[in-house]
Design an enzyme around this catalytic site. Sequence first.
Site, short mmCIF file in Angstrom:
data_model
loop_
_atom_site.label_atom_id
_atom_site.label_comp_id
_atom_site.label_asym_id
_atom_site.label_seq_id
_atom_site.Cartn_x
_atom_site.Cartn_y
_atom_site.Cartn_z
N ASP A 81 -6.24 1.70 -4.02
CA ASP A 81 -7.50 1.32 -3.36
C ASP A 81 -8.29 2.44 -2.53
O ASP A 81 -9.06 2.31 -2.20
CB ASP A 81 -7.72 0.06 -2.81
CG ASP A 81 -6.56 0.07 -1.41
OD1 ASP A 81 -5.85 1.13 -1.11
OD2 ASP A 81 -6.85 -0.70 -0.42
N SER A 83 0.88 -1.38 0.07
CA SER A 83 0.02 -0.07 0.01
C SER A 83 0.77 1.23 -0.09
O SER A 83 1.55 1.47 -0.80
CB SER A 83 -0.91 -0.01 1.08
OG SER A 83 -2.03 1.04 1.06
N ASP A 124 -3.45 6.28 -3.24
CA ASP A 124 -2.29 5.56 -2.56
C ASP A 124 -1.50 4.80 -3.49
O ASP A 124 -1.73 4.64 -4.79
CB ASP A 124 -2.72 5.11 -1.08
CG ASP A 124 -3.71 4.02 -1.29
OD1 ASP A 124 -4.30 3.73 -2.39
OD2 ASP A 124 -3.91 3.39 -0.23
N ASP A 178 -1.29 1.39 -4.00
CA ASP A 178 -1.87 0.11 -4.49
C ASP A 178 -3.33 0.74 -4.86
O ASP A 178 -4.14 0.06 -5.48
CB ASP A 178 -2.44 -0.82 -3.60
CG ASP A 178 -3.28 -0.57 -2.20
OD1 ASP A 178 -3.06 0.61 -1.98
OD2 ASP A 178 -3.53 -1.48 -1.63
#
Length: 492
Positions: free
Chosen positions: A264, A109, A260, A262
Amino acid sequence: MRIDLHALIKAYDVRGTVPEPFSPDVARAIGTAFAREVVLPAVGDSTGSRPGIVVGHDMRDSGPELVEAFTAGVVALGVDVTRIGLCSTDGLYHASGALDLPGAMFTASHNPAEYNGIKLCRAGARPVGEDSGLTQVRATAQAILDGAAQPPSSAGTGEVHDKETLAEYATFLRDLVDLSAIRPLKVVVDAGNGMGGHTVPAVLGTAAGLPELPLQIVPMYFDLDGTFPNHEANPLEPENLLDLQAAVIAHGADIGLAFDGDADRCFVVDEKGVAVSPSAITTLVGLREVEKEKAAGREATVIHNLITSRAVPDLLSAAGATTVRTRVGHSFIKAHMARHDAVFGGEHSAHYYFRDFFFADTGMLAAMHVLAALGEQSNPLSALGEMYEPYVASGEINSRVADVPAARARVYEAYVTQEGAGQVEVDELDGLTVSHWDGHPQWWFNLRASNTEPLLRLNVEAADHDMMEKVRDDVLLLVRGPAASSEGEETS
């Protein structure tokens, strides 16, 4: 040296530095454990096609090697692996839902370049957390690494297939929110060198072969680079929004979006360069989903965690929705989403969950709803944001303390036992929440401990700025003591 997986496999996912403690050997053991504890028990004694999973990874350099090792551990138990390569976390969730397969997303992340991790899910993007299988995965992987349980010795009977899913993901999202008829918008997007640089051109542009939308995208940091050369891919930290805020003003844009690492989570900046709180976005998107449910003659339920603004349940309830308050953490939100058949859920950390997206979180779909809400009317985003942000919040403030229980006890004594008896509402759903909202002045705070560090996290909200600052400062004085140090805002 023995690796203790308790430091690597946390409450919600796998997260650690590469190559130690998160090595290919560890990834292989986790793959075997995931297949043994989650995938195969779900298949049971049923006959038919061989069980399988879907695996993807973000732009971190360590991803492919870890995926290869994890895959080896999975196929050794006779489980097939569909590799979808580079993807966002919500892209992996889409693949898990569309293919009806358990999934593994290799990402850390927003963490720095030396980290990597795994987000695991069951078929249909259902969560695997500490209370839903991750504890068993950790125990089995630990036993394999310690030699207490032997890994499979065969060369493996599962098969590995590669599949491209980006276009299907983009088409799926386009079918959920129609942006074709909105007014033209100039949109600055900061991908932070993360997976937003991969997904935004496909979903909001034409890279996936979809029709052009009335959006002028101004890209920032779209090159995929897991070293994050421009800034951390963590938009919850205010300093990581500075480039986007300046660019929105410089380009005269209608809106700014920040993803961010990743992709999501999505954060929003208005045309003045001011960040719009995730609570306001939760309300804005939630109201759209509630109206859709009402138009279809259905009752609507919306999930929110206990750190979101009081405006979230107030405004959504006024619109006819049933609101359900939960603990912080995606596994809790997702569990309540499925249990209540909720149409939408939102967190203070900018995770947004949709029933139409397999009850999973997707920053891209939330961004599309915000673009639709903005483009379907003529007012600027700042005017919309004001409607959904009537109160003043502190943001999450972390304090490192030597004795977490003692610090919490001091706050409880001051606000509940001494001064607050009979005057405040108290609950301990997740940490300590003290509310004086039904009286005057209006305020509430939540103080909860970190799962992994000696930290106390404080969130305060009040009807005005002066009261928010007073409550914030009074609680921090009780928490920290003379030797304590503070840390800035942090993602959950």
